[in-house]
Design a protein around this motif. Structure first.
Motif, PDB file in Angstrom:
ATOM      1  N   TYR A 189      13.634  -2.888  -2.389  1.00 15.87           N
ATOM      2  CA  TYR A 189      12.936  -1.844  -1.639  1.00 15.87           C
ATOM      3  C   TYR A 189      12.293  -2.445  -0.384  1.00 15.87           C
ATOM      4  O   TYR A 189      11.328  -3.212  -0.485  1.00 15.87           O
ATOM      5  CB  TYR A 189      11.846  -1.194  -2.494  1.00 15.87           C
ATOM      6  CG  TYR A 189      12.361  -0.526  -3.746  1.00 15.87           C
ATOM      7  CD1 TYR A 189      12.903   0.749  -3.703  1.00 15.87           C
ATOM      8  CD2 TYR A 189      12.302  -1.172  -4.977  1.00 15.87           C
ATOM      9  CE1 TYR A 189      13.375   1.376  -4.843  1.00 15.87           C
ATOM     10  CE2 TYR A 189      12.763  -0.559  -6.130  1.00 15.87           C
ATOM     11  CZ  TYR A 189      13.299   0.720  -6.058  1.00 15.87           C
ATOM     12  OH  TYR A 189      13.766   1.323  -7.199  1.00 15.87           O
ATOM     13  N   PRO A 190      12.788  -2.118   0.799  1.00 10.96           N
ATOM     14  CA  PRO A 190      12.147  -2.590   2.031  1.00 10.96           C
ATOM     15  C   PRO A 190      10.721  -2.053   2.135  1.00 10.96           C
ATOM     16  O   PRO A 190      10.424  -0.959   1.639  1.00 10.96           O
ATOM     17  CB  PRO A 190      13.026  -2.005   3.139  1.00 10.96           C
ATOM     18  CG  PRO A 190      14.298  -1.620   2.476  1.00 10.96           C
ATOM     19  CD  PRO A 190      13.965  -1.282   1.060  1.00 10.96           C
ATOM     20  N   LEU A 191       9.856  -2.821   2.767  1.00 13.77           N
ATOM     21  CA  LEU A 191       8.502  -2.351   3.022  1.00 13.77           C
ATOM     22  C   LEU A 191       8.454  -1.649   4.382  1.00 13.77           C
ATOM     23  O   LEU A 191       8.970  -2.170   5.372  1.00 13.77           O
ATOM     24  CB  LEU A 191       7.506  -3.507   2.994  1.00 13.77           C
ATOM     25  CG  LEU A 191       7.252  -4.135   1.630  1.00 13.77           C
ATOM     26  CD1 LEU A 191       6.244  -5.275   1.753  1.00 13.77           C
ATOM     27  CD2 LEU A 191       6.753  -3.106   0.628  1.00 13.77           C
ATOM     28  N   ILE A 192       7.856  -0.491   4.396  1.00 12.42           N
ATOM     29  CA  ILE A 192       7.731   0.305   5.620  1.00 12.42           C
ATOM     30  C   ILE A 192       6.348   0.060   6.211  1.00 12.42           C
ATOM     31  O   ILE A 192       5.335   0.220   5.528  1.00 12.42           O
ATOM     32  CB  ILE A 192       7.944   1.797   5.334  1.00 12.42           C
ATOM     33  CG1 ILE A 192       9.309   2.022   4.687  1.00 12.42           C
ATOM     34  CG2 ILE A 192       7.821   2.611   6.616  1.00 12.42           C
ATOM     35  CD1 ILE A 192       9.540   3.441   4.210  1.00 12.42           C
ATOM     36  N   VAL A 231       9.028   7.326   2.788  1.00 14.78           N
ATOM     37  CA  VAL A 231       8.922   6.881   1.398  1.00 14.78           C
ATOM     38  C   VAL A 231       9.482   7.952   0.466  1.00 14.78           C
ATOM     39  O   VAL A 231      10.229   7.652  -0.471  1.00 14.78           O
ATOM     40  CB  VAL A 231       7.467   6.537   1.034  1.00 14.78           C
ATOM     41  CG1 VAL A 231       7.350   6.218  -0.464  1.00 14.78           C
ATOM     42  CG2 VAL A 231       6.987   5.346   1.856  1.00 14.78           C
ATOM     43  N   ILE A 232       9.123   9.210   0.716  1.00 10.00           N
ATOM     44  CA  ILE A 232       9.646  10.309  -0.105  1.00 10.00           C
ATOM     45  C   ILE A 232      11.173  10.331  -0.063  1.00 10.00           C
ATOM     46  O   ILE A 232      11.840  10.562  -1.075  1.00 10.00           O
ATOM     47  CB  ILE A 232       9.075  11.664   0.376  1.00 10.00           C
ATOM     48  CG1 ILE A 232       7.575  11.749   0.074  1.00 10.00           C
ATOM     49  CG2 ILE A 232       9.811  12.832  -0.286  1.00 10.00           C
ATOM     50  CD1 ILE A 232       6.894  12.968   0.662  1.00 10.00           C
ATOM     51  N   ALA A 233      11.741  10.046   1.115  1.00  5.83           N
ATOM     52  CA  ALA A 233      13.203  10.080   1.279  1.00  5.83           C
ATOM     53  C   ALA A 233      13.887   8.874   0.651  1.00  5.83           C
ATOM     54  O   ALA A 233      15.119   8.847   0.564  1.00  5.83           O
ATOM     55  CB  ALA A 233      13.552  10.152   2.762  1.00  5.83           C
ATOM     56  N   GLY A 234      13.100   7.884   0.215  1.00  7.15           N
ATOM     57  CA  GLY A 234      13.689   6.734  -0.450  1.00  7.15           C
ATOM     58  C   GLY A 234      14.059   5.585   0.450  1.00  7.15           C
ATOM     59  O   GLY A 234      14.825   4.699   0.060  1.00  7.15           O
ATOM     60  N   LEU A 235      13.486   5.541   1.678  1.00  9.91           N
ATOM     61  CA  LEU A 235      13.806   4.455   2.600  1.00  9.91           C
ATOM     62  C   LEU A 235      13.102   3.148   2.247  1.00  9.91           C
ATOM     63  O   LEU A 235      13.467   2.094   2.747  1.00  9.91           O
ATOM     64  CB  LEU A 235      13.440   4.854   4.037  1.00  9.91           C
ATOM     65  CG  LEU A 235      14.365   5.888   4.690  1.00  9.91           C
ATOM     66  CD1 LEU A 235      13.836   6.288   6.051  1.00  9.91           C
ATOM     67  CD2 LEU A 235      15.777   5.343   4.816  1.00  9.91           C
ATOM     68  N   GLY A 236      12.077   3.215   1.406  1.00 10.55           N
ATOM     69  CA  GLY A 236      11.369   2.007   1.019  1.00 10.55           C
ATOM     70  C   GLY A 236      10.017   2.314   0.422  1.00 10.55           C
ATOM     71  O   GLY A 236       9.717   3.462   0.055  1.00 10.55           O
TER      72      GLY A 236
END
Length: 307
Positions: A189-192, A231-236
């Motif tokens: 999981y990348p950190l945003i 985050v909700i969309a699952g990008l990280g």
């Protein structure tokens, strides 16, 4: 010349916003009405006040001189109105507050009753990034700023109004790792991150550095709303203030990922320049905050203690 106060107000607002559309919105007028007032005002001068290049409006050097004079005139008019109200025993004047972007979830609740109970007080509030907030404070352009981290290069006085908690946040599909260690998540999981200079970014980077965590930044966004949606969309994943997540946590769109040494806890503070002579309105507001912030916290932010 036969220009009106209304024309001065319209022209000055255009010089502030550099936009007919934004000036119309802030003055609660239509765009054609603002354009007509600007044209009528400009026609009274032999030298152009504005220039249109492409679709962008620019203020000429002469226009900037007229804008400065307009500001002085309008301030004098405001002062006359305030003195009239004060003579009648009513609190009046302008309250100027600059708020860091995440503070938009906080400050309205600390203003509503004060403004309702003091109808002659005019509120000027700017919600912007931390750099602009501190610049306005340093230049003494505002009465108060709302921040979560105290500035290091400005001497200020402050009033704590609310605790600020930051957690690691993921969407509903993230599986909780039993080690409660952030490094267990970073491979998948990348950190945003927020943008440079953001108080949230500073808190997040301090946590990562202090815990020896290596993470490649793949996504940097300029608002908590953008981070939240990503985050909700699952990008990280991201470390975010709890204050703006209530609805998403309750609906299950987001969840707190338990990791060691989180939450980070800071405080929302109302700050003002040290030694600043507060106006009667600013003094009254500070007293209101001092007397009422605990009641406001109980009414609107008691949910924070559940996390």
């Amino acid at each position: 010349m036969n220009y009106t106060l209304h024309q001065l107000q319209v022209f000055y607002k255009i010089t502030e916003t550099l936009s007919i559309t934004k000036a119309a919105e802030e003055l609660h007028l239509t765009q054609p009405a603002v354009s007509i007032q600007l044209k009528n005002f400009q026609n009274q001068f032999d030298i152009p006040l504005t220039e249109i290049v492409g679709r962008q409006i620019f203020i000429t050097d002469f226009g900037k001189e007229i804008a400065a004079a307009a500001e002085t005139i309008l301030n004098e008019v405001y002062a006359i109105n305030y003195k009239t109200q004060a003579f009648k025993g009513q609190l009046s004047g302008r309250l100027k507050i600059s708020v860091v972007s995440t503070g938009k979830y906080v400050i309205p609740y600390y203003l509503t009753d004060f403004i309702k109970n003091n109808k002659e007080v005019e509120l000027e509030m700017d919600v912007t990034n931390k750099t602009k907030v501190l610049k306005a404070l340093k230049n003494n352009e505002i009465d108060f700023a709302l921040v979560s981290i105290l500035p290091k290069d400005i001497e200020v006085e402050s009033k704590i109004i609310l605790e600020n908690k930051l957690y690691l946040i993921g969407n509903k599909s993230v599986d909780i790792n039993p080690t409660n260690d952030l490094v267990a998540y970073t491979p998948n999981y990348p950190l945003i991150y927020r943008e440079l200079g953001s108080a949230t970014r500073i808190s997040m980077e301090n946590y990562i550095d202090q815990n020896g965590i290596k993470s490649n930044m793949k996504l940097q966004l300029t608002s908590n709303e953008a981070v939240k949606q990503s985050v909700i969309a699952g990008l990280g994943l991201s470390i975010m203030p709890l204050i703006g997540l209530k609805n998403e946590l309750e609906k299950g769109d987001l969840k707190i990922i338990p990791v060691k040494k989180l939450p980070i806890i800071t405080n929302w503070r109302l700050i003002w320049l040290k030694g600043k002579k507060l106006s009667p309105v600013a003094s009254a507001y500070l007293k209101y905050i001092t007397d009422s912030h605990e009641k406001i916290n109980e009414a609107y932010f008691s949910w924070i203690t559940n996390y």
